[in-house]
Scaffold this active site. Structure first.
Site, PDB file in Angstrom:
ATOM      1  N   TYR A  18      15.041  53.156  15.089  1.00 42.14           N
ATOM      2  CA  TYR A  18      15.463  54.382  15.445  1.00 42.14           C
ATOM      3  C   TYR A  18      16.373  54.091  17.047  1.00 42.14           C
ATOM      4  O   TYR A  18      16.632  54.897  17.642  1.00 42.14           O
ATOM      5  CB  TYR A  18      15.408  55.167  14.886  1.00 42.14           C
ATOM      6  CG  TYR A  18      14.748  56.171  13.851  1.00 42.14           C
ATOM      7  CD1 TYR A  18      16.165  55.987  12.525  1.00 42.14           C
ATOM      8  CD2 TYR A  18      13.465  55.976  13.514  1.00 42.14           C
ATOM      9  CE1 TYR A  18      15.624  56.159  11.369  1.00 42.14           C
ATOM     10  CE2 TYR A  18      13.352  55.219  11.922  1.00 42.14           C
ATOM     11  CZ  TYR A  18      14.133  55.999  11.510  1.00 42.14           C
ATOM     12  OH  TYR A  18      14.190  56.212   9.645  1.00 42.14           O
ATOM     13  N   TYR A 150      11.307  63.362   3.458  1.00 42.55           N
ATOM     14  CA  TYR A 150      11.779  62.063   4.001  1.00 42.55           C
ATOM     15  C   TYR A 150      11.752  60.882   3.245  1.00 42.55           C
ATOM     16  O   TYR A 150      10.363  60.735   2.711  1.00 42.55           O
ATOM     17  CB  TYR A 150      11.117  61.448   5.408  1.00 42.55           C
ATOM     18  CG  TYR A 150      11.751  60.244   6.069  1.00 42.55           C
ATOM     19  CD1 TYR A 150      12.534  60.160   6.340  1.00 42.55           C
ATOM     20  CD2 TYR A 150      10.938  58.948   5.503  1.00 42.55           C
ATOM     21  CE1 TYR A 150      13.138  58.275   6.361  1.00 42.55           C
ATOM     22  CE2 TYR A 150      11.414  58.102   5.886  1.00 42.55           C
ATOM     23  CZ  TYR A 150      11.777  57.350   6.974  1.00 42.55           C
ATOM     24  OH  TYR A 150      12.282  56.812   6.966  1.00 42.55           O
ATOM     25  N   ASP A 247       6.569  61.070  -4.216  1.00 43.59           N
ATOM     26  CA  ASP A 247       6.455  59.695  -3.080  1.00 43.59           C
ATOM     27  C   ASP A 247       5.563  59.856  -1.891  1.00 43.59           C
ATOM     28  O   ASP A 247       5.234  60.582  -1.851  1.00 43.59           O
ATOM     29  CB  ASP A 247       7.831  60.393  -1.913  1.00 43.59           C
ATOM     30  CG  ASP A 247       7.913  59.285  -0.952  1.00 43.59           C
ATOM     31  OD1 ASP A 247       6.648  58.077  -0.796  1.00 43.59           O
ATOM     32  OD2 ASP A 247       8.929  58.949  -0.597  1.00 43.59           O
ATOM     33  N   LYS A 276       3.145  52.132   2.553  1.00 44.93           N
ATOM     34  CA  LYS A 276       2.257  52.313   4.219  1.00 44.93           C
ATOM     35  C   LYS A 276       0.661  51.566   4.201  1.00 44.93           C
ATOM     36  O   LYS A 276       0.634  50.359   4.377  1.00 44.93           O
ATOM     37  CB  LYS A 276       3.040  53.605   4.393  1.00 44.93           C
ATOM     38  CG  LYS A 276       3.572  54.179   5.429  1.00 44.93           C
ATOM     39  CD  LYS A 276       4.358  54.652   5.932  1.00 44.93           C
ATOM     40  CE  LYS A 276       5.186  55.085   6.550  1.00 44.93           C
ATOM     41  NZ  LYS A 276       6.195  56.267   6.162  1.00 44.93           N
TER      42      LYS A 276
END
Ligand SMILES: *Cc1c(COP(=O)(O)O)cnc(C)c1O
Length: 426
Positions: A18, A150, A247, A276
């Site tokens: 980002y 997200y 998710d 993750k």
């Protein structure tokens, strides 16, 4: 390489998450890491090492340089670090898939391994759309989700992130249209549950699946919601012939206090994504699990295969470390450690709620969140935390921490003190 040289080359050539190019803020150079400490190449604001308050974005749940994970990596490296997965298979991938089937809700029986969380969401979407196509319902091409979520940075996941105020707002006219409903309230409201039921009924003809992050919405705003909404989704999806995707890329492996977010609601999705913390933060790997009904549905279709196959699918090195990380987690009373961290965060962050400019402090499992009433001054907040000896990475109006489960009580207290300092400064 000298530190100033490294930073100059970094600025000239290396893109960061980002970030603009060249970068506007100077990253800290990490030389090594062990336990819960990141050792800096050169001291910054008087600190030679920092306590990691981020688990490297939810992933390093056992801390760094862990002897058990190191051994698994070395052992596998000496055998082979990679072979292609088309036409070949190997023990690390088979063991990992079997282990994932064992620890996730019972209906999930089949595992598609991929290289990152975003890709596992792409695969989940493809599975659901293809399932309906295969069983003669090709009109079900959309996904439905609630706002504030997200699901990753590749194209399909981007279309599922909150279209307003999120990281991908720029692309609102370009992305696949999906069906959005309001973000879940923090307490259980029957009127919201009714709205979920109505919207699922209304859109069932065009929606292949509902996708949500169970219990905690993560990078979309660090919001928590009652698990009861997940039961509402499960029932309404069943009633109207819509699949349900959880998710669990951030919530998986104990972070919220149960092994998976799904466990808090006692429901099973049709498809689940994990990533993750899957490899304990060592290597990039994710997985998409699905039910036998979906797998058989796809395999009975006109194109009876799931046309997806990343080059590094099933990577043996990552799979071996993932197996070791799951075994390590399951061999200890991880729930007790998460509870201990939850208690430490609740106590340590309570005074932060009294600060001017702080809207709310919330804690769930090993996740602590401070929400300000304004956007964080990133540079000032980060510097204050570093001066206090801690690494955190605020975003938007949020300063948050999800420490490795091995974080000791003293280090946890330092993390809370640093978040306090960051909230004052930012
Ligand atoms: C981080 C995250 C992703 C994306 O995973 P990557 O490995 O960064 O591609 C997707 N969903 C959730 C809930 C996440 O937290």
């Amino acid at each position: 390489m000298r530190n100033d040289e490294l930073l100059a080359l970094d600025r000239a050539h290396v893109w960061h998450p980002y970030g603009p190019m060249p970068g506007r803020t100077e990253p800290l150079v990490v030389d090594s890491a062990s336990g819960v400490r990141l050792r800096l190449a050169e001291p910054v604001h008087g600190q030679a090492e920092l306590i990691d308050g981020m688990s490297s974005w939810w992933s390093a749940l056992h801390g760094y340089n862990h002897p058990v994970l190191n051994e698994a990596a070395h052992g596998q490296l000496d055998r082979m670090s990679h072979v292609m997965f088309g036409g070949l298979t190997h023990e690390p991938a088979v063991r990992l898939a079997t282990r994932l089937v064992e620890i996730t809700p019972a209906p999930l029986q089949h595992v598609f391994l991929s290289d990152s969380g975003s890709v596992s969401v792409e695969v989940a979407a493809k599975m659901c759309l293809q399932y309906w196509r295969s069983v003669g319902r090709p009109g079900k091409q959309l996904l439905m989700t609630w706002r504030g979520g997200y699901h990753g940075d590749t194209w399909q996941p981007m279309s599922l992130c909150d279209p307003e105020g999120g990281m991908h707002e720029l692309w609102s006219g370009v992305l696949q249209r999906q069906v959005f409903v309001d973000a879940p309230p923090v307490t259980y409201e029957e009127s919201y549950a009714d709205m979920l039921r109505e919207q699922i009924a209304l859109h069932a003809h065009e929606v292949a699946a509902v996708i949500v992050e169970p219990v905690v919405q993560n990078a979309g705003g660090m919001r928590f919601h009652p698990p009861a909404y997940l039961r509402v989704l499960r029932e309404a999806c069943d009633e109207h012939g819509v699949l349900l995707i959880f998710d669990e890329i951030a919530t998986g492996f104990g972070r919220t206090g149960t092994l998976f977010g799904a466990d808090q609601a006692g429901v099973s999705p049709d498809v689940m994504c994990v990533g993750k913390a899957l490899t304990g933060g060592y290597l990039s790997m994710a997985a998409t699990l699905c039910t036998t009904e979906i797998a058989e549905g796809i395999s009975r279709g006109e194109v009876p295969v799931l046309a997806h196959g990343p080059t590094f699918m099933g990577n043996p090195l990552a799979a071996a470390v993932a197996c070791a990380s799951i075994d390590l987690l399951m061999s200890q009373d991880w729930a007790l450690e998460v509870k201990r961290i939850e208690t430490g965060l609740r106590e340590g962050l309570a005074p932060v709620a009294e600060l001017p400019g702080v809207r709310e402090v919330r804690v769930l499992g090993a996740i602590g969140v401070v929400q300000l009433d304004h956007d964080v001054d990133m540079a000032a907040a980060t510097e204050a935390a570093v001066r206090a000896g801690v690494w955190v990475r605020p975003f938007r109006d949020l300063i948050y921490t999800m420490p490795p489960y091995v974080t000791g009580d003293e280090d946890l207290a330092r993390i809370c003190a640093a978040v306090h300092a960051a909230a004052v400064a930012g």
